[in-house]
Design an enzyme around this catalytic site. Sequence first.
Site, PDB file in Angstrom:
ATOM      1  N   GLU A  47      -0.189 -11.879  -0.062  1.00 46.26           N
ATOM      2  CA  GLU A  47       0.436 -11.315   1.144  1.00 46.26           C
ATOM      3  C   GLU A  47      -0.393 -11.637   2.387  1.00 46.26           C
ATOM      4  OE1 GLU A  47       1.683  -7.228   0.673  1.00 46.26           O
ATOM      5  OE2 GLU A  47       3.089  -7.406   2.345  1.00 46.26           O
ATOM      6  N   HIS A  90       4.233  -3.639   7.050  1.00 45.68           N
ATOM      7  CA  HIS A  90       5.332  -4.096   6.175  1.00 45.68           C
ATOM      8  C   HIS A  90       6.638  -4.063   6.964  1.00 45.68           C
ATOM      9  CE1 HIS A  90       3.292  -3.197   2.028  1.00 45.68           C
ATOM     10  NE2 HIS A  90       3.016  -4.403   2.474  1.00 45.68           N
ATOM     11  N   TYR A 121      -0.538   6.033   1.360  1.00 44.43           N
ATOM     12  CA  TYR A 121      -0.506   4.640   0.904  1.00 44.43           C
ATOM     13  C   TYR A 121       0.164   4.537  -0.469  1.00 44.43           C
ATOM     14  CZ  TYR A 121      -2.700   0.006   0.084  1.00 44.43           C
ATOM     15  OH  TYR A 121      -2.954  -1.316  -0.158  1.00 44.43           O
ATOM     16  N   ASP A 173      -5.187  -4.526  -2.935  1.00 48.44           N
ATOM     17  CA  ASP A 173      -4.430  -3.404  -2.354  1.00 48.44           C
ATOM     18  C   ASP A 173      -4.604  -2.082  -3.117  1.00 48.44           C
ATOM     19  OD1 ASP A 173      -3.238  -4.542  -0.092  1.00 48.44           O
ATOM     20  OD2 ASP A 173      -1.603  -5.400  -1.249  1.00 48.44           O
ATOM     21  N   HIS A 195      -4.621 -11.874  -3.680  1.00 54.23           N
ATOM     22  CA  HIS A 195      -3.234 -11.505  -3.336  1.00 54.23           C
ATOM     23  C   HIS A 195      -2.720 -12.421  -2.228  1.00 54.23           C
ATOM     24  CE1 HIS A 195       0.235  -9.128  -2.506  1.00 54.23           C
ATOM     25  NE2 HIS A 195      -0.281  -8.240  -1.687  1.00 54.23           N
ATOM     26  N   HIS A 221      -7.995  -2.648   1.930  1.00 51.74           N
ATOM     27  CA  HIS A 221      -7.683  -1.878   3.132  1.00 51.74           C
ATOM     28  C   HIS A 221      -8.527  -0.607   3.150  1.00 51.74           C
ATOM     29  CE1 HIS A 221      -4.146  -4.204   4.306  1.00 51.74           C
ATOM     30  NE2 HIS A 221      -3.662  -4.077   3.094  1.00 51.74           N
ATOM     31  N   HIS A 254       0.488  -4.906  -6.035  1.00 52.47           N
ATOM     32  CA  HIS A 254       1.886  -4.548  -6.006  1.00 52.47           C
ATOM     33  C   HIS A 254       2.813  -5.762  -5.884  1.00 52.47           C
ATOM     34  CE1 HIS A 254       2.567  -4.810  -1.428  1.00 52.47           C
ATOM     35  NE2 HIS A 254       1.353  -5.250  -1.656  1.00 52.47           N
ATOM     36  N   ASP A 261      -1.392 -10.323   5.049  1.00 54.89           N
ATOM     37  CA  ASP A 261      -2.490  -9.519   5.615  1.00 54.89           C
ATOM     38  C   ASP A 261      -3.828  -9.832   4.941  1.00 54.89           C
ATOM     39  OD1 ASP A 261      -1.106  -8.289   3.460  1.00 54.89           O
ATOM     40  OD2 ASP A 261      -2.025  -6.351   3.871  1.00 54.89           O
TER      41      ASP A 261
HETATM   42 FE1  FEO Z   1       0.082  -6.393  -0.360  1.00 57.90          FE
HETATM   43 FE2  FEO Z   1      -2.325  -5.431   1.857  1.00 57.90          FE
HETATM   44  O1  FEO Z   1      -1.015  -6.538   1.155  1.00 57.90           O
END
Ligand code: FEO
Length: 395
Positions: free
Chosen positions: A82, A24, A193, A165, A80, A226, A146, A84
């Site tokens: 994002e 991030h 996390y 996430d 999601h 993750h 998130h 990643d």
């Molecule tokens: Fe909100 Fe692992 O990305």
Amino acid sequence: MKPCEIKKGIYWVGAIDWNVRSFHGHTYTTKRGTTYNAYLIVDDKVALVDTVYGPFTGELIERIRAVMPVENIDYVIANHVETDHSGALPAVMKLCPKAKVYGTSKCKEGLYRNYYEKWDFQEVKTGDSLKLGKRTLTFIEAPMIHWPDSMFTYCREEELLMPNDAFGQHYAASERFDDEVDQCALMDEAVIYYANILWPLGQIILKKIEDVLRMNIPIKMIAPSHGIIWRKDPMKIVKAYMSWAKNETKRKAVIVYETMWNSTEKMARAICEGIKDSGVSVKLFDIARSDRTEVISQMLDAQGFMFGSSTHGNDMLPTIAGFLEFLKGLKPKGRVACAFGSYGWGGGAVNSMESVLKEAGVNIAQPSISVKYVPDTGELKRCYEFGVNFAKMLK
Ligand code: FEO
């Protein structure tokens, strides 16, 4: 590179990022690396749940190819936006342009604003489902867990929840499951996390967990996007999230300070002794020499925070200032705090720290304590008593 079959016909096809050390931007240090988890569900139809961070596209494709041709994917579930998790999506869609992408309306908007591609996109809402053959995927919107686009995917036949996430950890490992790794390291990463990413979202998280539990869906495995997959006792992490989301704390204090010529440090150590001798667990960090990510995680279950700084230019020092700004964004609830610090002439650090604490919504437990130049024996005794008094306010 081989996939890992996590259930019959369901494969982990993600990537392991052993060497990433910040995430991030540089808001989060990842001392144990991370993984980007993607799951391939092979049935009459084939679904890929999430992809990986762009630089790991080759790893994803190789693992999928070890199961079947990538071109056979019918659906890509985008839990999601994002990067990643969506970074490899353009490459996947190039290989299977007829595949349909599933996600929330916010996901559709977000993917377009990231990649400017017009893929065949199916917007879904909570309760919508997609039949693959023997298995059916059900979607559960999870806005702000998130990001606004976030979504969970659930497979009832396998009692498998893929919450992206949520319930993840930045933990690179050759093992995939919770019963295969060190339990302390796993929970340590889960706490880090939650504290650094999800802490401000506690009320939303609690409500979502309660909603999902009310849906009465059996969950035998939680496969996040993750880190490690929870199969031994998936409710362990759910219960931990509920406790963190309720801001449950213990009689614990965390002292975070920054010092110029060690006067503030001397005060910090005397305060620390006072708290410790009062029977309260206490951690002390010089923030200029500490990992902010670790410090934040230590604060998650602490009832009391204490912040110290020398005065520089009528203000606090820059590292503690940055730390407090970051903490403010995490919106800690139900904590008590106070400030201390040394100064040479005008002072100002303690007032600045208290202002940020008020903005953060933290209750100021007692008036701050300041020392001019170097604390003498009497002032160090006063700092010790300051710690003793603070300890009395912790429940
Ligand atoms: Fe909100 Fe692992 O990305």
